[in-house]
Scaffold this active site. Structure first.
Site, mmCIF file in Angstrom:
data_model
loop_
_atom_site.group_PDB
_atom_site.id
_atom_site.type_symbol
_atom_site.label_atom_id
_atom_site.label_comp_id
_atom_site.label_asym_id
_atom_site.label_seq_id
_atom_site.Cartn_x
_atom_site.Cartn_y
_atom_site.Cartn_z
ATOM 1 N N ASP A 322 0.679 -1.225 -0.001
ATOM 2 C CA ASP A 322 0.096 -0.048 -0.153
ATOM 3 C C ASP A 322 0.869 1.174 0.035
ATOM 4 O O ASP A 322 0.481 2.459 0.032
ATOM 5 C CB ASP A 322 -0.957 -0.003 1.210
ATOM 6 C CG ASP A 322 -1.934 -1.005 1.089
ATOM 7 O OD1 ASP A 322 -2.249 -1.543 -0.082
ATOM 8 O OD2 ASP A 322 -2.703 -1.301 2.201
ATOM 9 N N ARG A 353 -2.370 1.606 -9.698
ATOM 10 C CA ARG A 353 -1.703 2.463 -8.964
ATOM 11 C C ARG A 353 -0.103 2.779 -9.729
ATOM 12 O O ARG A 353 0.207 3.852 -9.490
ATOM 13 C CB ARG A 353 -1.405 1.959 -7.576
ATOM 14 C CG ARG A 353 -2.545 2.649 -6.936
ATOM 15 C CD ARG A 353 -2.232 2.401 -5.287
ATOM 16 N NE ARG A 353 -3.571 2.706 -4.379
ATOM 17 C CZ ARG A 353 -3.880 1.982 -3.186
ATOM 18 N NH1 ARG A 353 -3.075 1.331 -2.724
ATOM 19 N NH2 ARG A 353 -5.062 2.483 -2.751
ATOM 20 N N ARG A 399 -5.006 6.892 -1.870
ATOM 21 C CA ARG A 399 -3.646 6.783 -1.579
ATOM 22 C C ARG A 399 -3.054 7.985 -2.778
ATOM 23 O O ARG A 399 -1.974 8.357 -2.577
ATOM 24 C CB ARG A 399 -3.045 5.688 -1.712
ATOM 25 C CG ARG A 399 -3.659 4.783 -0.541
ATOM 26 C CD ARG A 399 -2.711 3.758 -0.095
ATOM 27 N NE ARG A 399 -3.282 2.776 0.734
ATOM 28 C CZ ARG A 399 -3.491 2.949 1.993
ATOM 29 N NH1 ARG A 399 -3.029 4.078 2.702
ATOM 30 N NH2 ARG A 399 -4.408 2.113 2.817
HETATM 31 C C1 S3P Z 1 -5.325 -5.706 2.908
HETATM 32 C C2 S3P Z 1 -4.615 -6.272 1.993
HETATM 33 C C3 S3P Z 1 -3.981 -5.879 0.840
HETATM 34 C C4 S3P Z 1 -4.100 -4.253 0.996
HETATM 35 C C5 S3P Z 1 -5.219 -3.748 1.528
HETATM 36 C C6 S3P Z 1 -5.497 -4.015 2.862
HETATM 37 C C7 S3P Z 1 -6.114 -6.362 4.163
HETATM 38 O O1 S3P Z 1 -4.778 -6.204 -0.179
HETATM 39 O O2 S3P Z 1 -3.649 -3.721 -0.294
HETATM 40 O O3 S3P Z 1 -5.137 -2.100 1.289
HETATM 41 O O4 S3P Z 1 -6.468 -5.720 5.110
HETATM 42 O O5 S3P Z 1 -5.925 -7.736 4.097
HETATM 43 P P1 S3P Z 1 -4.508 -7.522 -1.032
HETATM 44 O O6 S3P Z 1 -4.773 -8.838 -0.155
HETATM 45 O O7 S3P Z 1 -5.353 -7.630 -2.175
HETATM 46 O O8 S3P Z 1 -2.978 -7.459 -1.183
#
Ligand code: S3P
Length: 439
Positions: A322, A353, A399
């Site tokens: 992120d 992104r 973001r």
């Molecule tokens: C998250 C997992 C991530 C992250 C998201 C929050 C989570 O996504 O990018 O902001 O809380 O499990 P992905 O599981 O798609 O990588």
């Protein structure tokens, strides 16, 4: 343009201590676990943002009550079988991929069809990645374009455990499968590429029947049927993904120093710290402690005169997934060319992104070379922006908004950044903290 922010000058020379809001991943998981608990769960410092409120609204639709009084959130769980599945129920996950995907694992035992919808951004994202494994448990799905929201799920009260290989490094897919596995008779075997492990830590804290064997790049997770979840009182630590904007602002400014209090530094989330330290940024962790399995500390960061370029090892990607937009700003000021690769997951977020990161850099006058999953950033330690830059039409990705504001405050220029409301999803107090540093 009431929903846009104009920035025309940088900030330097600050020495402050701040607190950012609660961790989004843990906040959403607290809501979901508490909704299944036998009894009353309470949380302090829950992130009050649109993504978390969408989770609260979702469990309300499933018959679970909650309230917010004196900075404390309370959820009245009715046990693991306590959801009420009304006919023709529609649940709106709004902007939240985490909510949308995790919830599907929780409601996999519904015999009534449930429709899941989301906003414009979420409706463009991939839900096949989670309907595929959940189908193997015995659920039936219908997805728009076989991939997107709106979708309908029809679950079953007779689910079979599965073997699941999670190879993207997606904590959302892993967690959703863990939730589904809790509702089956038998053991589900998961082999998951390393990703944030808040769900596993919460299961461990709650003494649920889940075990994790940590291998070099993968975790092997076994999950068995859960009969009872105890209430979960939680004091939620601050979010490293929100802290990241202010860590970078401090690093890029002149003569500044910042302490951010009580941040969750779970090693599966600290990719940004490792990457920035490799680039020569001075970051120190203070008052380290452990809380319910999560590591927490204060983070101290100072302005950096010299920033080194980086050839970023892809093994760090998942722990910084992120934060890449904001890391790209550091690369923009580095001495030399930075390389980031194997980042296809970055285009699966609230907006594509990688594309938006490159767009912001190019607007700033930074040269880049990109492929569909990598980017080379030609740093310029003397970068000073003097032109007008407008950032808009980016699917309201919070973001992208916050990165643009930090770029404006770090490099100067005349910026107009649209869709300020986007911060409501994850970090509503972002602009307030910016003002705190200005004064
Ligand atoms: C998250 C997992 C991530 C992250 C998201 C929050 C989570 O996504 O990018 O902001 O809380 O499990 P992905 O599981 O798609 O990588």
């Amino acid at each position: 343009m009431p929903n846009s922010v104009k920035i025309t000058s940088r900030i330097d020379n600050f020495k402050k201590t701040i607190r950012v809001s609660g961790d989004k991943s843990i906040s959403i998981r607290w809501v979901l676990f508490s909704s299944l608990a036998n009894g009353v769960s309470k949380a302090k410092n829950l992130l009050i943002s649109e993504d978390v409120l969408a989770a609260i609204r979702a469990i309300k639709k499933l018959g679970i009550k909650s309230n917010f009084k004196e900075n404390q959130f309370t959820i009245y769980g009715k046990g693991i079988e306590g959801y009420k599945y009304k006919k023709n129920l529609t649940i709106n996950a709004e902007n939240s991929g985490t909510l949308g995907r995790l919830l599907l694992g929780l409601i996999i035992n519904t015999n009534n069809k449930i429709k899941l919808i989301g906003d414009k951004s979420l409706s463009k994202r991939d839900f096949k990645r989670i309907s595929d494994p959940l189908t193997k448990f015995g659920a039936k799905f219908k997805l728009k374009n076989k991939k997107n929201l709106p979708l309908t799920i029809k679950g079953s009260s007779n689910l079979t455990p599965i073997k699941y290989l999670e190879s993207r490094g997606s904590a959302q897919c892993k967690s959703s499968v863990i939730f589904a596995a809790m509702r089956t008779n038998g053991t589900t075997y998961i082999k998951a590429k390393k990703s944030r492990n808040h769900t596993e830590l919460l299961c461990k804290h709650l003494k649920l029947p889940l075990s994790v064997k940590s291998k070099k790049n993968y975790d092997e997770i076994n999950v068995k049927k859960v009969k009872l979840i105890k209430p979960l009182n939680y004091n939620i630590p601050s979010d490293i993904s929100s802290s990241a904007f202010f860590i970078v602002l401090t690093a890029l400014s002149n003569h500044s120093e910042l302490i951010i209090k009580n941040v969750n530094i779970n090693p599966s989330r600290t990719g940004i710290i490792t990457i920035l330290k490799k680039m020569g940024i001075k970051i120190v962790m203070k008052n380290m402690r452990t809380y319910k399995g999560e590591k927490i500390s204060d983070i101290k960061v100072k302005s950096s005169k010299i920033i080194k370029s980086i050839n970023c090892p892809p093994r760090l990607n998942s722990g910084a997934i992120d934060e890449f937009l904001i890391i790209f700003l550091v690369a923009a000021k580095a001495n030399g060319i930075s390389k980031f690769s194997k980042l296809s997951e970055l285009n699966q977020k609230e907006s594509p992104r990688l594309k938006w990161g490159e767009y912001i850099l190019n607007q700033m006058g930074i040269k880049t070379i990109s492929t569909k999953d990598s980017i080379k950033i030609f740093g310029n330690p003397k970068l000073k922006i003097e032109k007008k830059i407008i950032i808009k039409n980016y699917l309201k990705d919070h973001r992208v908004f916050m990165t643009s504001i930090i770029a404006a405050l770090s490099f100067g220029g005349d910026w107009e950044v649209h869709d300020k409301d986007s911060i409501k999803t994850s970090f509503p107090s972002f602009l307030k903290i910016v003002n705190q540093l200005k004064n």
